[in-house]
Structures are given as structure tokens and as C-alpha cells.
Scaffold this motif. Structure first.
Motif, short mmCIF file in Angstrom:
data_model
loop_
_atom_site.label_atom_id
_atom_site.label_comp_id
_atom_site.label_asym_id
_atom_site.label_seq_id
_atom_site.Cartn_x
_atom_site.Cartn_y
_atom_site.Cartn_z
N THR A 167 -20.88 -83.21 37.28
CA THR A 167 -21.27 -82.29 36.20
C THR A 167 -20.80 -82.79 34.84
OG1 THR A 167 -19.25 -81.01 36.54
CG2 THR A 167 -21.21 -80.28 37.73
N ASN A 168 -20.18 -83.97 34.79
CA ASN A 168 -19.63 -84.49 33.52
C ASN A 168 -18.85 -83.38 32.81
OD1 ASN A 168 -19.10 -86.22 31.35
ND2 ASN A 168 -20.98 -85.63 30.27
N ALA A 169 -17.83 -82.89 33.49
CA ALA A 169 -17.10 -81.72 32.98
C ALA A 169 -16.39 -82.00 31.66
CB ALA A 169 -16.07 -81.28 34.04
N GLY A 170 -16.10 -80.93 30.94
CA GLY A 170 -15.46 -81.03 29.63
C GLY A 170 -14.06 -80.45 29.65
N GLY A 171 -13.87 -79.33 28.96
CA GLY A 171 -12.57 -78.68 28.95
C GLY A 171 -11.96 -78.67 27.57
N VAL A 203 -11.07 -82.37 25.24
CA VAL A 203 -12.15 -83.32 25.00
C VAL A 203 -12.04 -83.99 23.64
CG1 VAL A 203 -14.65 -83.48 24.65
CG2 VAL A 203 -13.74 -82.19 26.59
N LEU A 204 -11.50 -83.23 22.67
CA LEU A 204 -11.37 -83.72 21.30
C LEU A 204 -10.75 -85.12 21.27
CD1 LEU A 204 -11.84 -82.53 18.49
CD2 LEU A 204 -9.50 -81.66 18.53
N MET A 229 -15.19 -86.33 27.40
CA MET A 229 -15.53 -85.62 28.62
C MET A 229 -15.27 -86.54 29.82
SD MET A 229 -18.82 -83.50 27.22
CE MET A 229 -18.89 -82.39 28.61
N ARG A 280 -17.12 -88.35 31.50
CA ARG A 280 -17.77 -89.66 31.36
C ARG A 280 -16.84 -90.70 30.72
NH1 ARG A 280 -23.08 -90.66 31.56
NH2 ARG A 280 -23.75 -88.50 31.23
N GLY A 300 -23.00 -86.67 35.83
CA GLY A 300 -23.80 -85.58 35.28
C GLY A 300 -25.13 -85.38 35.98
N ASP A 358 -15.47 -80.01 19.00
CA ASP A 358 -16.51 -80.71 19.78
C ASP A 358 -17.90 -80.20 19.44
OD1 ASP A 358 -14.37 -81.86 21.20
OD2 ASP A 358 -14.35 -80.19 22.61
N ASN A 378 -18.90 -77.32 20.10
CA ASN A 378 -19.26 -76.59 21.33
C ASN A 378 -18.54 -75.26 21.35
OD1 ASN A 378 -18.08 -76.97 24.74
ND2 ASN A 378 -19.80 -75.74 24.05
N ALA A 395 -23.84 -77.45 26.85
CA ALA A 395 -22.88 -78.43 26.34
C ALA A 395 -22.01 -78.97 27.47
CB ALA A 395 -22.00 -77.79 25.27
N GLU A 396 -21.51 -78.06 28.30
CA GLU A 396 -20.59 -78.46 29.36
C GLU A 396 -21.09 -78.15 30.76
OE1 GLU A 396 -16.15 -78.12 27.62
OE2 GLU A 396 -16.92 -76.24 28.42
N HIS A 397 -21.82 -77.06 30.93
CA HIS A 397 -22.01 -76.48 32.27
C HIS A 397 -23.09 -77.14 33.11
CE1 HIS A 397 -20.05 -72.49 30.74
NE2 HIS A 397 -19.21 -73.48 30.83
#
Lengths: 465, 465
Positions: free
Chosen positions: B144-148, B151-152, B156, B158, B195, B379, B381, B421-423
Motif C-alpha cells: 500500500t506504500n504506506a505513509g504516516g 514522512v516529512l 513514504m 517507497r 503500492g 506533505d 496531505n 494520498a496514503e490509503h
């Protein structure tokens, strides 16, 4: 097709004079010679759309080309004249650039040196750089996922791209230029097009990440006993500072060749050192004293017996002189005689062992040759060059080259490495790629290529076996 | 197929008791309910190969699943029971981890919190983190190429992946775990699988980049006048330090909801502040005084009228209390009433305008609702949530939800942004993705999907319209 293109795009966009075509149909090293009845030179993304649609209608393949500085003839058309060159050099606008956003949007034909200057003008920096910076283009760098000497800190082109615009083989425009930091809407076409060597579409513009300008740099030449010591030195430094952005390994053999063949070069250090490293450390903080920091670290490294000696360039001229040695290695080798170049990578930790053992193995199997590895040790990527013996016949390259290259590629593959760290596959590495890649990988690449370019109009004969 | 799998893999790898299946066939928010006659639970990459081959033979679709914590029902099987769940949770070994190489190789089923601990144990850190860290898995985070919240600074998922291993739909194994820093051998299958939400293959293991452990952190709560001021504050800080790794925007509305519904929470600042930011600054240098640095920067920001007030957490308990407010916003909203969540991004520079205008527009068109945007301002986001009016009917979510979501998605798209953006897309965003994406993009995704998975056995019905 040529007449149609002229009608649609105007005469400025279609070059048919053989004198104007001739400089662009061979790769710059003169290894591969192609032919093309015309160069199409679009001035806009819409022009590229028209060209791709015409190519699909007429089933005429296109060979996208930037500065034509590639190492694997990926932008050289086939010799039968069946394809048209698609020069991106007229699309050379920097569409936007912002220090606040740390982003620039550059068209495919923007020359790297121009991009460097534009970033510099707003107090920022585009940190990727390679020897051909005066002619290579942003589109070519993206299509080949170029590397260079600052990868250690900033990564390859892939890491510096925030998004891109491309014309896909069906004539649709992929627009990824908004520079979103987060976007999870399905497969990343940006990522797929980076390094695809123009076989899946034509990159027309790229959103590039900028970093703060360099406030000061320290350039160091150090002597070390072995590649293993060099790697230990790198890790010693990385554990203590974030400043290291270049770390190049130079064997004594390469240094001696440069001193012999390149006028005006001098040994940076006294004494004998079997290996050397060229280190560049930078800071973007004007208040930092990078020379003092590096001096302190080198003293500690000397104490820890990681280096035998070291010198920090005392001014910019000396710093440039150190880099000149590194950059002139290939030129010096050519002056010395026939040389086979291999751009390979293995996992970083294994590189010292690989350099020593692979050199020994190659020299044992091909008596008289000299194997010499130099370059980006911190990236696990060296240029593994093999020179002909002094008594070699003039056609050594043709008669022995393939066998030697296969041996080097076999050794890199056995070490879990890559036969193409930076240069890509193009035409020149396609056979070796096919020989050594797992069949599942080749099949996947062929399937993707066929899915996106069913007519085979995008740079056929390159990359995909 | 189930009997065949049991014969090949043993009974441990095949779960058929409905009681054991039931917890995994609905998404964790209970929005989407599926069914499956069995869960296949491979213990090794070779097991996955066998399962994929069986699925191809029997034409039975597979739905890969990690911790089942996704937001778009991407790991929920269809309701007709036609697919088998493929649980990766038994593949939970950390195959290798090295501080020297700054790399770990984790199998798909390793839980994120376990990965955090393993990195911590060797003095390093895996910096990506999200709320579900106690149950989400490395395979799911990658797919899912997660964020959180970090990330800054670190990007992510990736950006944190050095390579991966996956079983492709034809049963071949893609092996990208050697962690090469440079490898230009054709299209990046690693990047394509990140992703892809399990629609192009099954990720079995991932090579993860590690960073030095945090030596100290400073956590700040600051009051600001507007999202624009918040962004100016971020840029002010970024121009002066590299330490900022979290920068979360919290509107007063969200803060008040948390104080109302979440026991034990207290306002970090006195006075009224229409907007707040939660800042986390870290250093990996044990000699650095991060609190002093942040204090100096905040004083300068106050002077420059970027903030109205600020407080640095005086100890870990207070730091955790600040984060608790941020993390509890969704929970507080649910306690307040019906809420529609939207995970959108726009270019960072445009986010302040977007938040203000889009909120106004949505509230004007749907009288009584309250639009509230919080989250990862740096981000570009934010979680753009819309709460029902207090007098809304109990079926507001069903009757109004789609219209409101379409309006928010239209506004994000018009701003050059992303509806996810993230989900990811999964099942829940597929219609909106199809409605708003350019047809060329949809076509390219369909072509890639069909090329690599012609039998349609890999998580059909997800992501690709």
C-alpha cells in the motif's frame, strides 16, 4: 510519415538534411552506427502527441534522444533506417522553479549544466552530476535513471524526481508534474518510466527536487591499504557525519596511468599507497567549518589506522585537481591501450572482496590483462575495467572482449550484483541481460512492454530482450 | 484447490474452520463484508509459489492479506466466496539485519512494531510508523506504500525499500533483496509492486533501509493563526534545521473534540488558538541539545509573528500526551457523531488555501456539516473530515456521504491533487478513481494488470477499475 509530420508540426520540427542527421545516428563513443531518414524535433508536449499518433498510424518506430551521451547505444537508431529519431532537444524550457517548494519543472531537453545554473541562481542546487553535464539532458537522465558521483548522499535520478510528464504509446499524456509528496492512486507510471530507456513512452518534462546550495566543501585525497580499509573508512565517517557526498576509490594503477598520460596532473600524496580514496564532504550551513570537521575526522581515522596518509585540498584549484585525476581515469586508460569497461554493482559490504578476487580471477584466466576497479565504492558500484596486455593484438577487443565481459558479468551475477549499475541495457547489454536474467523477469518485462506499446513503436530493439 | 493445497503444503497452511476465518473476511472498520472458504497461510516463499501455481491451474483468485488494517478494504475478499484469503502472517522472520549495512530483510508477515524493536536492538531505527503499528505488516505496508507521521523527513514506504522479493502471477520469483544501491537492468519491478495492493503479485519479503537511532527528541505544541502561518512556520524551521520530522496541523475544532471525548486529555496551551501544530524534532547526535535548538528557533518564530504561543514538552510523558491528542482525533470524531473521512493531497504550497476554501465550500453546500482538516501539512496531505450536523438523520452517511465525498474529491482533483494520498484505492475508492482519473491512465493500469496477471488471479476487483 515525414511529410505528414511536416504538415502537422511545421518545417522547424522536421530535419531531413543528411548533414544535420549524421552527427546523431551513431553513439558518441562511435561503437554503434545507425541510420534515420529524418529527425523529428517537437517543440511542445502537444507536438510529441501528434508525432506518437502519426508513428502509430504509419507503424514507424521512434527513437527518443536527448544529448546522445549514453553508454549503451540506447538512443542510436537501427542501421536499416526503419526508425525516426525523436530529438527532445528543442523542448528546453524550465517551466517553473521555486526555492520555497524545492522543486523545478524542466522539459526533457534541458541540459544538465543549465539545470545546475538555474538552481544556483535561486540559491538552491540540483545535486546529480555526471561527466557529460554539458550536453546530457534531463529527459535522458530520467529515461536512464542516471547516477554519478553524488549518489551516496542524494541517490540516483529516481530519488530526485517528484513526478513526470510523458506521452504514452497510445498518444495519451501522463501528467505527474504537480509534485505531490503523497499519491497512492495505483501503479506508479512515473516509476515505471524512469529507467525505461524510452521503450514505454516519451518523457516530455520532469519535476525535480532541489536541495539547499553548498556553502562549503572539503575535498580529500587519502591513501589506504586495501578496498576493505576504504570501506571501513567510509563507515567510520558515515557514523560521525552526514557531510560525505562523494567517496571514490582510485587504485594506484589508475593514478599512475593518469600521471603518465594526462598533462599537468601531480600525485596528491607523497609515498606509495596501493589504493586511494577521493572524498568530498559538503555543508549547506554557512556557519559550519567543514574543513575543521574533516580534519578532525581524518586525524581520528589515521589514529584508527584506517588511512596511511591524507591531504585536504587547500583551495578550489587543488580540489578541482583532485577531481581531475578521478575524472581522467578513462581517458588515461584509452591513451594506454585497449580497455574493456564494465559498469557493475554488488552489495556494498561485499565490494572489497569482489574487487580483489574478481581482479585476480580475470587476470589468471586471461594472462597479461590488467583488471582495475575504480569509482563509487560507497554505492557498491565500480567501473571494473580490463586492459589488454601490452603485447595484445590490435583486434583484442573484438576477439577477447566478449569472453572477458561474460566472465566479469558472471562474477557480478554470482555475487548477487548487477551487470548494469548505472548505464542501462540499451543495445549493447541486451544479450548479456538476456543470458543472465531469470526467465521470469524477462517475461515480465516483455509483457509490460507489449501491454503498453503493442505496435512496438517506442524505441524497439532496446532494453527488452 | 483447497484439498490440493493441503496435500502440497500440509494442514498447518490451510485454515478451513469458519470460526478462524471469520475475523479476517471483513475490513477492520466493519464497512465491507466478504467471505472465503479457506485461508491459505504459507510458511515460505516456496509455499507461495505452490499456492500461486495452484490458483492459476484452478483459476481461483487469491486475496493477499497482512494485518488487515487497511482503510480501503483492499484485503477483503468478495462476498460470493469465490476467492481464497492468502494470509502472509506466518511468514514473520527477520531474515537479516545489519547496522553496518543499514539494512534489514523482513518477511511480509513481520509486524511493524516487531521491526521497530529489532532495529532498536541493534542501535538503529526503521523510521516509518503509523497508528496500527501493533498489527500492520511489512508486506501490507509495502503493497500500500504506506505513509504516516514521519514522512516529512524519511519519505513514504517507497523511499525506505531497498528491494523486494515477490511471487509473480506466473509463479516465478522476483528476487530483489540483495539491496543493490544501483541497478539499471530494465523496468523496476520493485517499484511497480510497491503500492500495487497485491494485484500484480505477492510480496514475500522486503529489504528495508534503516537509519541511526534517535538520540533525543523535542516535541512542541504551538498555536498559529491560520494554515498559511503554519506552512510559513514549517518553511522557517526547514530553512534553519534538518531536525523536523513530524509537523501535524490540528484545528481548534479537533482539539476541542478530543478534550471533550477523550478522558485524561488537557489543552497544551492557555488562550485561544484557531489552529495548532504539533512538531517533532529529533537528532541522532547524542552530543546535540535538541531542546535548546528548538527553543531558540521557537523564540525566533515568535519574534517573526509566525506563532502565537508554544510549549516544548518537558518530559516523555508530556510528549506522549501531545501526540495522544493528535492520534485521538478520529476517535473523538466518532464519539461526536457521524464522520466522513477523506485522505487527500494537493501540492504543499497550495494546501493552506485549499483547507480554508474547500471547508467553506463544503459547509456552504451541505448546511450544518462541519469540515475539519488535520494532519500532515508538510506533505501536502490532510485528512479532510466532514461531520454530520447535530440534527442529521442516522442514515446521513448513506444518503449524503457519496455526494459529499464526490465534492471533496472534485475539489482535490481541481487543485491538481490526489483523492488518495496514503490509503490507496482498494475496493472503496475504485469508483471515484475511475470517475476522476484520465482515461489514458486507467487504460495503462488495465494493460499492465492484464499483462502480468492474464488469468486475473491476483486480488481481482481491487485498485484497477
Amino acid at each position: 510519415m515525414i511529410a505528414d509530420a511536416e504538415r502537422k508540426l511545421g518545417s522547424k520540427a522536421v530535419i531531413t538534411d543528411p548533414k544535420d542527421i549524421e552527427p546523431w545516428v551513431s553513439d558518441w563513443r562511435g561503437r554503434v552506427h545507425g541510420a534515420s531518414p529524418a529527425i523529428l524535433a517537437p517543440g511542445s508536449t502537444q507536438d510529441v502527441v501528434e508525432i506518437v499518433k502519426l508513428a502509430a498510424t504509419h507503424r514507424v518506430p521512434l527513437v527518443p534522444q536527448g544529448g546522445n551521451t549514453g553508454m549503451v547505444a540506447g538512443a542510436t537508431p537501427p542501421a536499416d533506417g526503419s526508425a525516426l529519431l525523436l530529438s527532445m532537444r528543442r523542448m528546453n524550457r524550465i517551466r517553473s522553479i521555486s526555492a520555497d517548494d524545492r522543486l523545478a519543472v524542466a522539459e526533457a531537453g534541458v541540459v544538465l549544466a543549465t539545470m545546475h545554473e538555474a538552481a544556483h541562481d535561486i540559491g538552491m542546487r540540483f545535486p546529480l552530476t555526471i561527466g557529460s553535464r554539458g550536453s546530457c539532458t534531463i529527459g535522458g537522465l530520467t529515461s536512464t535513471n542516471a547516477g554519478g558521483t553524488q549518489v551516496l548522499k542524494f541517490g540516483m535520478m529516481r530519488s530526485l524526481i517528484a513526478g513526470l510528464e510523458a506521452v504514452l504509446p497510445d498518444g495519451s499524456v501522463h501528467s505527474g508534474l504537480s509534485g505531490l509528496k503523497k499519491d497512492n492512486r495505483g501503479y506508479s507510471l512515473d516509476q515505471l518510466l524512469i529507467g525505461a530507456e524510452g521503450t514505454l513512452g516519451v518523457i516530455t518534462a520532469v519535476a525535480l527536487r532541489l536541495v539547499p546550495a553548498v556553502a562549503a566543501r572539503a575535498v580529500v585525497w587519502a591513501g589506504v591499504d586495501s578496498p576493505q580499509k576504504a570501506l571501513e573508512l567510509l563507515r567510520f565517517l558515515e557514523a560521525r557525519t552526514n557531510a560525505v557526498e562523494g567517496f571514490e576509490l582510485v587504485p594506484d594503477d589508475s593514478l599512475q596511468l593518469v600521471l603518465k598520460h594526462i598533462p599537468g596532473t601531480r600525485p596528491p600524496l607523497g609515498g606509495d599507497h596501493p589504493w586511494n580514496v577521493l572524498i568530498e564532504a559538503t555543508t549547506d550551513d554557512p556557519a559550519a567549518d567543514i574543513n575543521a570537521e574533516v580534519e578532525r575526522l581524518l586525524a581520528a581515522a589515521l589514529e584508527a589506522k584506517l588511512i596511511s596518509d591524507a591531504v585536504i585540498a587547500s583551495n578550489e584549484a587543488q580540489a578541482e585537481a583532485f577531481w581531475r585525476i578521478r575524472d581522467a581515469i578513462s581517458e588515461a586508460e584509452r591513451a594506454e591501450g585497449q580497455t574493456l569497461a564494465h559498469d557493475i554493482s554488488v552489495p556494498v559490504a561485499d565490494m572489497p572482496r569482489f574487487i580483489v578476487e574478481a581482479s585476480k580471477d580475470v587476470e589468471a584466466r586471461f594472462p597479461g590483462v590488467i583488471a582495475s576497479a575504480f569509482g563509487h565504492l560507497g554505492d557498491g558500484n565500480v567501473h571494473f575495467h580490463v586492459r589488454a596486455a601490452s603485447h595484445a593484438s590490435p583486434d583484442w577487443y573484438e576477439t577477447e572482449g566478449e569472453k572477458i565481459t561474460q566472465m566479469v558479468d558472471d562474477l557480478a551475477t554470482a555475487a548477487g550484483g548487477s551487470i548494469s549499475a548505472e548505464h542501462g541495457i540499451g543495445q549493447l547489454k541486451r544479450d548479456e541481460f538476456e543470458r543472465l536474467a531469470p526467465p521470469g523477469r524477462i517475461h515480465a518485462l516483455q509483457a509490460i512492454k507489449h501491454a503498453l506499446d503493442p505496435e512496438g513503436i517506442m524505441n524497439p530493439g532496446k532494453l527488452v530482450p
